[in-house]
Design a protein around this motif. Sequence first.
Motif, PDB file in Angstrom:
ATOM      1  N   GLN A   1      43.015  45.598  38.043  1.00 49.11           N
ATOM      2  CA  GLN A   1      43.408  44.302  38.600  1.00 49.11           C
ATOM      3  C   GLN A   1      42.802  44.019  39.970  1.00 49.11           C
ATOM      4  OE1 GLN A   1      46.267  46.397  37.856  1.00 49.11           O
ATOM      5  NE2 GLN A   1      46.012  45.704  35.784  1.00 49.11           N
ATOM      6  N   ALA A   2      42.854  44.982  40.860  1.00 54.11           N
ATOM      7  CA  ALA A   2      42.386  44.744  42.225  1.00 54.11           C
ATOM      8  C   ALA A   2      40.893  44.433  42.264  1.00 54.11           C
ATOM      9  CB  ALA A   2      42.701  45.945  43.114  1.00 54.11           C
ATOM     10  N   ILE A   3      40.133  45.009  41.348  1.00 51.15           N
ATOM     11  CA  ILE A   3      38.693  44.711  41.280  1.00 51.15           C
ATOM     12  C   ILE A   3      38.466  43.385  40.570  1.00 51.15           C
ATOM     13  CG2 ILE A   3      36.477  45.477  40.330  1.00 51.15           C
ATOM     14  CD1 ILE A   3      37.449  47.103  42.769  1.00 51.15           C
ATOM     15  N   MET A   4      39.115  43.198  39.426  1.00 48.32           N
ATOM     16  CA  MET A   4      38.934  41.943  38.674  1.00 48.32           C
ATOM     17  C   MET A   4      39.308  40.732  39.516  1.00 48.32           C
ATOM     18  SD  MET A   4      37.608  42.436  35.729  1.00 48.32           S
ATOM     19  CE  MET A   4      38.005  40.940  34.854  1.00 48.32           C
ATOM     20  N   GLY A   5      40.365  40.855  40.287  1.00 52.89           N
ATOM     21  CA  GLY A   5      40.787  39.750  41.136  1.00 52.89           C
ATOM     22  C   GLY A   5      39.763  39.384  42.186  1.00 52.89           C
ATOM     23  N   ARG A   6      38.855  40.289  42.467  1.00 59.63           N
ATOM     24  CA  ARG A   6      37.818  40.043  43.471  1.00 59.63           C
ATOM     25  C   ARG A   6      36.494  39.559  42.867  1.00 59.63           C
ATOM     26  NH1 ARG A   6      41.134  43.868  45.709  1.00 59.63           N
ATOM     27  NH2 ARG A   6      41.218  43.974  47.980  1.00 59.63           N
ATOM     28  N   VAL A   7      36.199  39.934  41.631  1.00 55.22           N
ATOM     29  CA  VAL A   7      34.849  39.656  41.110  1.00 55.22           C
ATOM     30  C   VAL A   7      34.775  38.727  39.898  1.00 55.22           C
ATOM     31  CG1 VAL A   7      33.953  41.838  42.012  1.00 55.22           C
ATOM     32  CG2 VAL A   7      34.739  41.712  39.634  1.00 55.22           C
ATOM     33  N   CYS A   8      35.851  38.563  39.155  1.00 62.46           N
ATOM     34  CA  CYS A   8      35.795  37.743  37.941  1.00 62.46           C
ATOM     35  C   CYS A   8      35.635  36.268  38.303  1.00 62.46           C
ATOM     36  CB  CYS A   8      37.053  37.954  37.106  1.00 62.46           C
ATOM     37  SG  CYS A   8      37.054  36.964  35.593  1.00 62.46           S
ATOM     38  N   PRO A   9      34.699  35.562  37.660  1.00 60.90           N
ATOM     39  CA  PRO A   9      34.525  34.127  37.946  1.00 60.90           C
ATOM     40  C   PRO A   9      35.602  33.254  37.304  1.00 60.90           C
ATOM     41  CG  PRO A   9      32.950  34.822  36.293  1.00 60.90           C
ATOM     42  CD  PRO A   9      33.676  36.065  36.747  1.00 60.90           C
ATOM     43  N   ALA A  10      36.539  33.831  36.590  1.00 57.65           N
ATOM     44  CA  ALA A  10      37.695  33.158  35.988  1.00 57.65           C
ATOM     45  C   ALA A  10      37.324  31.973  35.090  1.00 57.65           C
ATOM     46  CB  ALA A  10      38.676  32.732  37.072  1.00 57.65           C
ATOM     47  N   PRO A  11      36.520  32.202  34.063  1.00 59.91           N
ATOM     48  CA  PRO A  11      36.184  31.105  33.159  1.00 59.91           C
ATOM     49  C   PRO A  11      37.394  30.581  32.391  1.00 59.91           C
ATOM     50  CG  PRO A  11      35.431  33.194  32.249  1.00 59.91           C
ATOM     51  CD  PRO A  11      35.907  33.473  33.655  1.00 59.91           C
ATOM     52  N   CYS A  12      38.465  31.367  32.334  1.00 55.36           N
ATOM     53  CA  CYS A  12      39.675  30.950  31.623  1.00 55.36           C
ATOM     54  C   CYS A  12      40.387  29.788  32.313  1.00 55.36           C
ATOM     55  CB  CYS A  12      40.625  32.130  31.467  1.00 55.36           C
ATOM     56  SG  CYS A  12      41.130  32.855  33.039  1.00 55.36           S
TER      57      CYS A  12
END
Length: 167
Positions: free
Chosen positions: A14-25
């Motif tokens: 979570q801590a990494i995804m929250g920083r790098v995911c461009p959130a296409p959802c």
Amino acid sequence: EYAFLHMVKSNPFQAIMGRVCPAPCEDGCNRNEVEGHVGINSVEHYVGAYALEHGFKLPAPSAPTGKKVAIIGGGPAGLACAYFLRREGHACTIFEAKPELGGMMRYGIPGYRTPRDVLDGEIKRILDMGVEVRTGVKIGVDVTLDQLEKDFDAVFLGTGAQAGTPL
């Protein structure tokens, strides 16, 4: 803690995804019809940081199955594979050519996007489940694929991205 335990059912980072995911959802979020999308990156970032700060652990593995899996590659795919297999009680050994785990999260994304202490904390939680690691090991040089197939019940190939893509 409830949010953390719910989120790690599908993703241990979570801590990494929250920083790098461009959130296409977010474009397809049904909350757009009411007041705007849920800022999922902010939620993941917050929950992940809170979990690290408070020492939350991943759920304990199930009872040992007696099965052993060799995981080639210690990047996001290999680490996630180890996490999900350990949850089911399988023994896992990660073979990584580089000196540290993390793959492109460590070697491809700048430290200001994935702080190394955060990355190390999320990796440590997976290793604390009982995952064995052998870094500095090149498949085909230090150990053969045939040998891994003899010594393990299954082999996962997660060699990942060998080079970054320019923006």
